[in-house]
Design an enzyme around this catalytic site. Structure first.
Site, PDB file in Angstrom:
ATOM      1  N   CYS A 228      42.795  28.139  43.913  1.00 58.89           N
ATOM      2  CA  CYS A 228      43.174  26.951  43.136  1.00 58.89           C
ATOM      3  C   CYS A 228      43.719  25.889  44.077  1.00 58.89           C
ATOM      4  O   CYS A 228      43.671  24.709  43.787  1.00 58.89           O
ATOM      5  CB  CYS A 228      44.197  27.321  42.078  1.00 58.89           C
ATOM      6  SG  CYS A 228      45.569  28.220  42.773  1.00 58.89           S
TER       7      CYS A 228
ATOM      8  N   GLU B  46      49.156  28.296  34.302  1.00 57.04           N
ATOM      9  CA  GLU B  46      48.843  27.776  35.634  1.00 57.04           C
ATOM     10  C   GLU B  46      47.341  27.580  35.685  1.00 57.04           C
ATOM     11  O   GLU B  46      46.592  28.539  35.489  1.00 57.04           O
ATOM     12  CB  GLU B  46      49.287  28.774  36.700  1.00 57.04           C
ATOM     13  CG  GLU B  46      50.796  28.946  36.765  1.00 57.04           C
ATOM     14  CD  GLU B  46      51.507  27.629  36.940  1.00 57.04           C
ATOM     15  OE1 GLU B  46      51.114  26.857  37.830  1.00 57.04           O
ATOM     16  OE2 GLU B  46      52.430  27.346  36.172  1.00 57.04           O
TER      17      GLU B  46
HETATM   18  P1  NAD Z   1      39.260  31.785  33.637  1.00 53.57           P
HETATM   19  O1  NAD Z   1      40.019  30.736  32.914  1.00 53.57           O
HETATM   20  O2  NAD Z   1      37.814  31.876  33.407  1.00 53.57           O
HETATM   21  O3  NAD Z   1      39.862  33.222  33.287  1.00 53.57           O
HETATM   22  C1  NAD Z   1      41.235  33.513  33.461  1.00 53.57           C
HETATM   23  C2  NAD Z   1      41.591  34.683  32.565  1.00 53.57           C
HETATM   24  O4  NAD Z   1      41.490  34.270  31.214  1.00 53.57           O
HETATM   25  C3  NAD Z   1      40.657  35.883  32.705  1.00 53.57           C
HETATM   26  O5  NAD Z   1      41.420  37.067  32.642  1.00 53.57           O
HETATM   27  C4  NAD Z   1      39.776  35.753  31.491  1.00 53.57           C
HETATM   28  O6  NAD Z   1      39.244  36.978  31.059  1.00 53.57           O
HETATM   29  C5  NAD Z   1      40.753  35.220  30.476  1.00 53.57           C
HETATM   30  N1  NAD Z   1      40.176  34.577  29.296  1.00 53.57           N
HETATM   31  C6  NAD Z   1      38.955  33.990  29.155  1.00 53.57           C
HETATM   32  N2  NAD Z   1      38.826  33.513  27.899  1.00 53.57           N
HETATM   33  C7  NAD Z   1      39.981  33.785  27.240  1.00 53.57           C
HETATM   34  C8  NAD Z   1      40.458  33.544  25.919  1.00 53.57           C
HETATM   35  N3  NAD Z   1      39.738  32.900  25.013  1.00 53.57           N
HETATM   36  N4  NAD Z   1      41.693  33.968  25.601  1.00 53.57           N
HETATM   37  C9  NAD Z   1      42.463  34.593  26.509  1.00 53.57           C
HETATM   38  N5  NAD Z   1      42.066  34.864  27.768  1.00 53.57           N
HETATM   39  C10 NAD Z   1      40.837  34.463  28.124  1.00 53.57           C
HETATM   40  O7  NAD Z   1      39.605  31.588  35.186  1.00 53.57           O
HETATM   41  P2  NAD Z   1      39.080  32.462  36.414  1.00 53.57           P
HETATM   42  O8  NAD Z   1      37.654  32.140  36.661  1.00 53.57           O
HETATM   43  O9  NAD Z   1      39.477  33.884  36.261  1.00 53.57           O
HETATM   44  O10 NAD Z   1      39.975  31.874  37.608  1.00 53.57           O
HETATM   45  C11 NAD Z   1      39.693  30.697  38.258  1.00 53.57           C
HETATM   46  C12 NAD Z   1      40.541  29.560  37.747  1.00 53.57           C
HETATM   47  O11 NAD Z   1      41.923  29.888  37.888  1.00 53.57           O
HETATM   48  C13 NAD Z   1      40.356  28.269  38.517  1.00 53.57           C
HETATM   49  O12 NAD Z   1      40.342  27.198  37.615  1.00 53.57           O
HETATM   50  C14 NAD Z   1      41.599  28.214  39.403  1.00 53.57           C
HETATM   51  O13 NAD Z   1      41.946  26.913  39.820  1.00 53.57           O
HETATM   52  C15 NAD Z   1      42.616  28.801  38.500  1.00 53.57           C
HETATM   53  N6  NAD Z   1      43.769  29.315  39.235  1.00 53.57           N
HETATM   54  C16 NAD Z   1      44.951  28.634  39.158  1.00 53.57           C
HETATM   55  C17 NAD Z   1      46.059  29.073  39.873  1.00 53.57           C
HETATM   56  C18 NAD Z   1      47.362  28.348  39.800  1.00 53.57           C
HETATM   57  O14 NAD Z   1      48.361  28.896  40.252  1.00 53.57           O
HETATM   58  N7  NAD Z   1      47.419  27.139  39.260  1.00 53.57           N
HETATM   59  C19 NAD Z   1      45.952  30.210  40.660  1.00 53.57           C
HETATM   60  C20 NAD Z   1      44.734  30.900  40.707  1.00 53.57           C
HETATM   61  C21 NAD Z   1      43.651  30.438  39.984  1.00 53.57           C
END
Ligand code: NAD
Length: 519
Positions: free
Chosen positions: A323, A289
């Site tokens: 999001c 997501e």
């Molecule tokens: P992010 O992608 O920076 O991080 C998400 C998670 O991924 C964190 O736990 C992070 O530590 C982890 N991560 C980072 N690098 C990784 C890697 N190489 N391998 C595995 N995991 C890794 O996102 P964020 O800043 O935590 O959240 C904001 C984003 O989430 C925005 O883009 C928002 O739109 C999206 N979001 C989407 C939904 C949805 O339902 N579509 C809901 C909430 C947030």
């Protein structure tokens, strides 16, 4: 027993205008603050590890305050977590579904009992206002109860066509070890939803919470413990995304990855998971997501008051860090000027300050890196359009940013196309409703969207053509409710799953068809 999903009821929100609730919330905030700075061991099954490499989470309203200190996973411990989850999977998968469902219902009850305390952790570690925190915790409770119902339904599937001389049945089996990677912005609800969907359907999980909100995850681990989930069924593993995250995704025993976060990280995970590792005997499933660039269309025949309230709430609630937040406003040219005046007026009165003070409408953004990135986009936006409100950091110790509106933005502008994830609204005019729909669909994302018009024909047109996973008509584009608004987006917003919807658990199981000769 037939399960009727329409019988599900969302958890009611506490009303903070009731002095008893407000007092209870203040008490919870004081209690949580008294636990600030505590160390949290890394938990792996029955074992507790102190790796001496600590991750401090901070209060974004008062960045000098350390909320929790977490022992970080090493690569070796992350690999051990997947191997242990794989060993225990066979025990957990054989546990009756009704037992797993009972545990999940207990988890919902415990969250309910500790609701204000969880609210307080969300206010203090994620910078949510009281009301946003209450919505997040309520959603977490909803996910537990709803997925418990879904599991009962999966456990008792629709009968198959019966061929003469055969007994034909279908059962749903869990997949194996799931790696769960949630974001910080719904630090409880999304973490709980993804984790419990995987667990209740019989998978074991390794959860890697966001580095910004690890204490909330540690607190939820306490809930799972108390609810009776065996310690071997889940691991909460704080660690760097690049180091631990990649390893968990790549591991040959990982069966699926359930991720919510940015497009960039989601695509990276998808690519890595597609590569078959030595010893791997399945194709990994990826449920991702991702981001959004959500648009609201306001037509000239709309209820402009309702639309203005909806736009401001969608754009600036939780500082635009949802999001589903509205970051693009597409206005019919006939109401362009007047509507902009109205939303600027409503934006100017928003109060910004520490999230624990309920008088503030907006708190801080999550961290300094995020604040810098948003401010950079605001500078780009000032070149791309006309600044009408905000445009700078707001004063105070926390990571504050003024709610910002930038008008006359061309649809190709960066601030109209790229996800900023902060309180920045880009506005563009449309000639008519059809043109507005074209502009709304001109995005690589497709998460949420809303259209305001009084014309039923146009509402139908939006329902047919507005290409988003969650469309709202004559209401704001944030605030999805479990069971009523199954949530998840199209295109670069994700893999088309719907959290909180009737089909969600199918992502966590595989179907086995059994035909037994009877005659
Ligand atoms: P992010 O992608 O920076 O991080 C998400 C998670 O991924 C964190 O736990 C992070 O530590 C982890 N991560 C980072 N690098 C990784 C890697 N190489 N391998 C595995 N995991 C890794 O996102 P964020 O800043 O935590 O959240 C904001 C984003 O989430 C925005 O883009 C928002 O739109 C999206 N979001 C989407 C939904 C949805 O339902 N579509 C809901 C909430 C947030």
């Amino acid at each position: 027993m037939s399960i009727r999903l329409t019988d599900f009821r969302n958890e009611p929100y506490a009303d903070f205008s009731d002095p008893a609730n407000a007092a209870a919330m203040r008490e919870a905030l004081a209690l949580v603050r008294s636990h600030f700075g505590r160390e949290y061991d890394l938990r792996l099954g029955q074992e507790r590890h102190r790796t001496e490499s600590l991750l401090d989470s901070i209060n974004p309203s008062y960045p000098n305050e350390v909320v929790g200190r977490h022992h970080k996973a090493t690569a070796a411990l992350a690999a051990e977590a997947v191997n242990s989850a794989n060993t225990y999977f066979h025990v957990w998968a054989a546990t009756p579904a009704t037992t797993r469902v009972e545990m999940l219902r207990r988890a919902a009850q415990i969250l309910r009992r500790r609701k204000f305390e969880f609210n307080a952790w969300l206010v203090l570690e994620a910078g949510k206002s009281w009301i946003e925190a209450e919505a997040d915790v309520s959603e977490a409770i909803d996910f537990c109860d709803y997925y418990a119902l879904l599991m009962l339904r999966l456990d008792d599937p629709e009968p198959l066509v019966q061929l003469p001389g055969e007994r034909n049945t279908l059962r749903y089996l869990p997949l194996g070890v799931g790696v769960v990677i949630p974001p910080w912005n719904f630090p409880l609800a999304i973490l709980v939803g993804m984790t419990t969907a995987a667990l209740v359907s019989g998978n074991t999980v390794v959860v890697k919470p966001s580095s910004d909100t690890p204490t909330i995850a540690a607190k939820f681990a306490e809930v799972l413990d108390e609810a009776g989930f065996p310690p071997e069924s889940f691991t909460m593993m704080v660690g760097s995304g690049a180091e631990v995250g990649d390893l968990l995704v790549d591991h040959h025993r990982t069966r699926f990855i359930s991720f919510t976060g940015s497009r960039e990280v989601g695509l990276r995970i998808n690519e890595r998971a597609a590569k078959t590792q030595p010893g791997q005997i399945w194709i990994k499933r990826v449920i991702a997501e991702m981001g959004g660039k959500d648009a609201i269309i306001v037509n000239d025949d709309a209820d402009l008051d309702a639309a203005a309230a909806g736009v401001v709430a969608s754009a600036f609630g939780y500082q635009g860090q949802k999001c589903s937040a509205c970051s693009r406003l597409i206005l019919h040219e006939k109401v362009y000027g007047a509507f902009l005046d109205e939303i600027v007026e409503r934006t100017r009165v928003l109060r910004i300050g520490p999230a624990d003070d309920p008088a503030n409408d907006m708190g801080p953004v999550i961290n300094e890196r995020s604040r810098k990135s948003i401010l950079k986009y605001i500078e780009i936006g000032k070149e791309e359009g006309r600044l009408l409100a905000g445009g700078a950091a707001a004063p105070g110790e926390g990571f504050y940013i003024e709610p910002t509106i930038i008008a006359d933005v061309p649809p190709s502008a960066r601030i109209f196309q790229e996800e900023i994830f902060g309180p920045v609204l880009a506005v563009t005019p449309a000639r008519d409703f059809e043109h507005a729909l074209e502009l709304a669909n001109d995005s690589e994302y497709g998460l949420t969207g809303a259209a305001y018009t009084r014309d039923p024909e146009r509402l139908r047109l939006a329902a047919d053509r507005f290409h988003v996973g969650n469309l709202y008509l004559n209401r704001k584009c944030t605030g999805a409710m479990v069971g009523a608004h199954p949530f998840g987006g199209f295109n670069m917003s994700g893999t088309d799953s719907k959290a909180g919807g009737p089909d969600y658990l199918f992502w966590f199981v595989q179907a086995k068809s059994i035909a037994e000769k009877t005659g």
